[in-house]
Design a protein around this motif. Structure first.
Motif, PDB file in Angstrom:
ATOM      1  N   PHE A  60     -86.666   7.992  -3.789  1.00 53.03           N
ATOM      2  CA  PHE A  60     -85.474   8.788  -4.097  1.00 53.03           C
ATOM      3  C   PHE A  60     -85.501  10.065  -3.260  1.00 53.03           C
ATOM      4  CE2 PHE A  60     -88.686  10.599  -6.811  1.00 53.03           C
ATOM      5  CZ  PHE A  60     -88.409  11.957  -6.810  1.00 53.03           C
ATOM      6  N   PHE A  61     -84.332  10.695  -3.128  1.00 49.47           N
ATOM      7  CA  PHE A  61     -84.182  11.959  -2.402  1.00 49.47           C
ATOM      8  C   PHE A  61     -83.128  12.792  -3.111  1.00 49.47           C
ATOM      9  CE2 PHE A  61     -81.998  14.621   0.712  1.00 49.47           C
ATOM     10  CZ  PHE A  61     -83.069  15.323   1.235  1.00 49.47           C
ATOM     11  N   LEU A  62     -83.464  14.025  -3.460  1.00 50.69           N
ATOM     12  CA  LEU A  62     -82.526  14.964  -4.083  1.00 50.69           C
ATOM     13  C   LEU A  62     -82.398  16.210  -3.199  1.00 50.69           C
ATOM     14  CD1 LEU A  62     -83.589  14.976  -7.850  1.00 50.69           C
ATOM     15  CD2 LEU A  62     -81.449  14.155  -6.910  1.00 50.69           C
ATOM     16  N   PRO A  63     -81.222  16.450  -2.622  1.00 48.69           N
ATOM     17  CA  PRO A  63     -81.026  17.659  -1.812  1.00 48.69           C
ATOM     18  C   PRO A  63     -80.643  18.852  -2.679  1.00 48.69           C
ATOM     19  CG  PRO A  63     -79.061  16.321  -1.750  1.00 48.69           C
ATOM     20  CD  PRO A  63     -80.071  15.564  -2.593  1.00 48.69           C
ATOM     21  N   ASN A  64     -80.771  20.032  -2.123  1.00 47.26           N
ATOM     22  CA  ASN A  64     -80.287  21.276  -2.748  1.00 47.26           C
ATOM     23  C   ASN A  64     -80.881  21.550  -4.122  1.00 47.26           C
ATOM     24  OD1 ASN A  64     -78.576  21.590  -0.490  1.00 47.26           O
ATOM     25  ND2 ASN A  64     -77.049  20.303  -1.457  1.00 47.26           N
ATOM     26  N   VAL A  65     -82.208  21.452  -4.223  1.00 45.02           N
ATOM     27  CA  VAL A  65     -82.899  21.747  -5.473  1.00 45.02           C
ATOM     28  C   VAL A  65     -83.621  23.071  -5.300  1.00 45.02           C
ATOM     29  CG1 VAL A  65     -84.637  20.963  -7.112  1.00 45.02           C
ATOM     30  CG2 VAL A  65     -83.193  19.290  -5.937  1.00 45.02           C
ATOM     31  N   ASN A  66     -83.351  24.013  -6.187  1.00 46.46           N
ATOM     32  CA  ASN A  66     -83.995  25.316  -6.111  1.00 46.46           C
ATOM     33  C   ASN A  66     -85.394  25.259  -6.715  1.00 46.46           C
ATOM     34  OD1 ASN A  66     -81.805  26.756  -4.928  1.00 46.46           O
ATOM     35  ND2 ASN A  66     -80.795  26.747  -6.915  1.00 46.46           N
ATOM     36  N   ILE A  67     -86.265  26.084  -6.222  1.00 45.46           N
ATOM     37  CA  ILE A  67     -87.624  26.170  -6.750  1.00 45.46           C
ATOM     38  C   ILE A  67     -87.557  26.550  -8.226  1.00 45.46           C
ATOM     39  CG2 ILE A  67     -89.800  27.452  -6.600  1.00 45.46           C
ATOM     40  CD1 ILE A  67     -89.219  27.724  -3.584  1.00 45.46           C
ATOM     41  N   GLY A  68     -88.319  25.856  -9.041  1.00 48.06           N
ATOM     42  CA  GLY A  68     -88.372  26.149 -10.473  1.00 48.06           C
ATOM     43  C   GLY A  68     -87.458  25.288 -11.327  1.00 48.06           C
ATOM     44  N   GLN A  69     -86.544  24.554 -10.707  1.00 54.57           N
ATOM     45  CA  GLN A  69     -85.675  23.681 -11.482  1.00 54.57           C
ATOM     46  C   GLN A  69     -86.456  22.456 -11.946  1.00 54.57           C
ATOM     47  OE1 GLN A  69     -82.308  23.469  -8.599  1.00 54.57           O
ATOM     48  NE2 GLN A  69     -81.087  23.888 -10.430  1.00 54.57           N
ATOM     49  N   LYS A  70     -86.125  21.965 -13.134  1.00 49.73           N
ATOM     50  CA  LYS A  70     -86.805  20.800 -13.699  1.00 49.73           C
ATOM     51  C   LYS A  70     -86.063  19.528 -13.330  1.00 49.73           C
ATOM     52  CE  LYS A  70     -88.665  23.371 -17.532  1.00 49.73           C
ATOM     53  NZ  LYS A  70     -88.804  23.481 -18.981  1.00 49.73           N
ATOM     54  N   VAL A  71     -86.835  18.457 -13.178  1.00 50.34           N
ATOM     55  CA  VAL A  71     -86.276  17.158 -12.831  1.00 50.34           C
ATOM     56  C   VAL A  71     -86.612  16.179 -13.949  1.00 50.34           C
ATOM     57  CG1 VAL A  71     -86.390  15.260 -11.182  1.00 50.34           C
ATOM     58  CG2 VAL A  71     -86.532  17.604 -10.368  1.00 50.34           C
ATOM     59  N   ALA A  72     -85.622  15.370 -14.353  1.00 50.90           N
ATOM     60  CA  ALA A  72     -85.808  14.347 -15.377  1.00 50.90           C
ATOM     61  C   ALA A  72     -85.668  12.972 -14.728  1.00 50.90           C
ATOM     62  CB  ALA A  72     -84.784  14.512 -16.483  1.00 50.90           C
ATOM     63  N   ILE A  73     -86.581  12.079 -15.074  1.00 55.45           N
ATOM     64  CA  ILE A  73     -86.546  10.709 -14.565  1.00 55.45           C
ATOM     65  C   ILE A  73     -86.437   9.761 -15.743  1.00 55.45           C
ATOM     66  CG2 ILE A  73     -87.809   8.957 -13.278  1.00 55.45           C
ATOM     67  CD1 ILE A  73     -89.232  11.267 -11.821  1.00 55.45           C
ATOM     68  N   SER A  74     -85.505   8.827 -15.653  1.00 56.88           N
ATOM     69  CA  SER A  74     -85.368   7.834 -16.725  1.00 56.88           C
ATOM     70  C   SER A  74     -85.177   6.455 -16.123  1.00 56.88           C
ATOM     71  CB  SER A  74     -84.214   8.190 -17.650  1.00 56.88           C
ATOM     72  OG  SER A  74     -83.000   8.217 -16.943  1.00 56.88           O
ATOM     73  N   PHE A  75     -85.622   5.445 -16.873  1.00 54.07           N
ATOM     74  CA  PHE A  75     -85.516   4.070 -16.409  1.00 54.07           C
ATOM     75  C   PHE A  75     -85.354   3.169 -17.623  1.00 54.07           C
ATOM     76  CE2 PHE A  75     -87.430   0.007 -15.082  1.00 54.07           C
ATOM     77  CZ  PHE A  75     -86.637  -0.269 -13.981  1.00 54.07           C
ATOM     78  N   LEU A  76     -84.345   2.317 -17.593  1.00 49.77           N
ATOM     79  CA  LEU A  76     -84.113   1.405 -18.705  1.00 49.77           C
ATOM     80  C   LEU A  76     -84.537   0.008 -18.340  1.00 49.77           C
ATOM     81  CD1 LEU A  76     -80.606   2.619 -19.842  1.00 49.77           C
ATOM     82  CD2 LEU A  76     -82.815   3.174 -20.819  1.00 49.77           C
TER      83      LEU A  76
END
Length: 76
Positions: A60-76
């Motif tokens: 995966f690739f996520l652009p424009n993420v600021n330092i300190g922001q949290k990321v959530a991952i989910s899979f069904l």
């Protein structure tokens, strides 16, 4: 104006740009037990609309993420 002023101005603009710099996050998602790559896992920056799905290799690739922001991952 003096050379010192222009040097100060250049460094000031450089630090202002650093304050607004944005980063990206990339990686690969796999099952913790089988190590199988997870296709279609949802990856989202918490509290934003920035999101993506992992590809056929779990990447995966996520652009424009600021330092300190949290990321959530989910899979069904």
């Amino acid at each position: 104006m003096s050379l010192k002023f222009y040097i100060f101005l250049a460094f000031s603009l450089f630090y202002i740009q650093l304050g607004y710099a944005q980063n990206s996050i990339e990686g690969q998602i796999s099952d913790s037990q089988t190590l199988e790559k997870l296709v279609g896992a949802s990856v989202q920056v918490v509290g934003t609309k920035i999101a993506t799905l992992s590809d056929k290799n779990g990447y995966f690739f996520l652009p424009n993420v600021n330092i300190g922001q949290k990321v959530a991952i989910s899979f069904l």
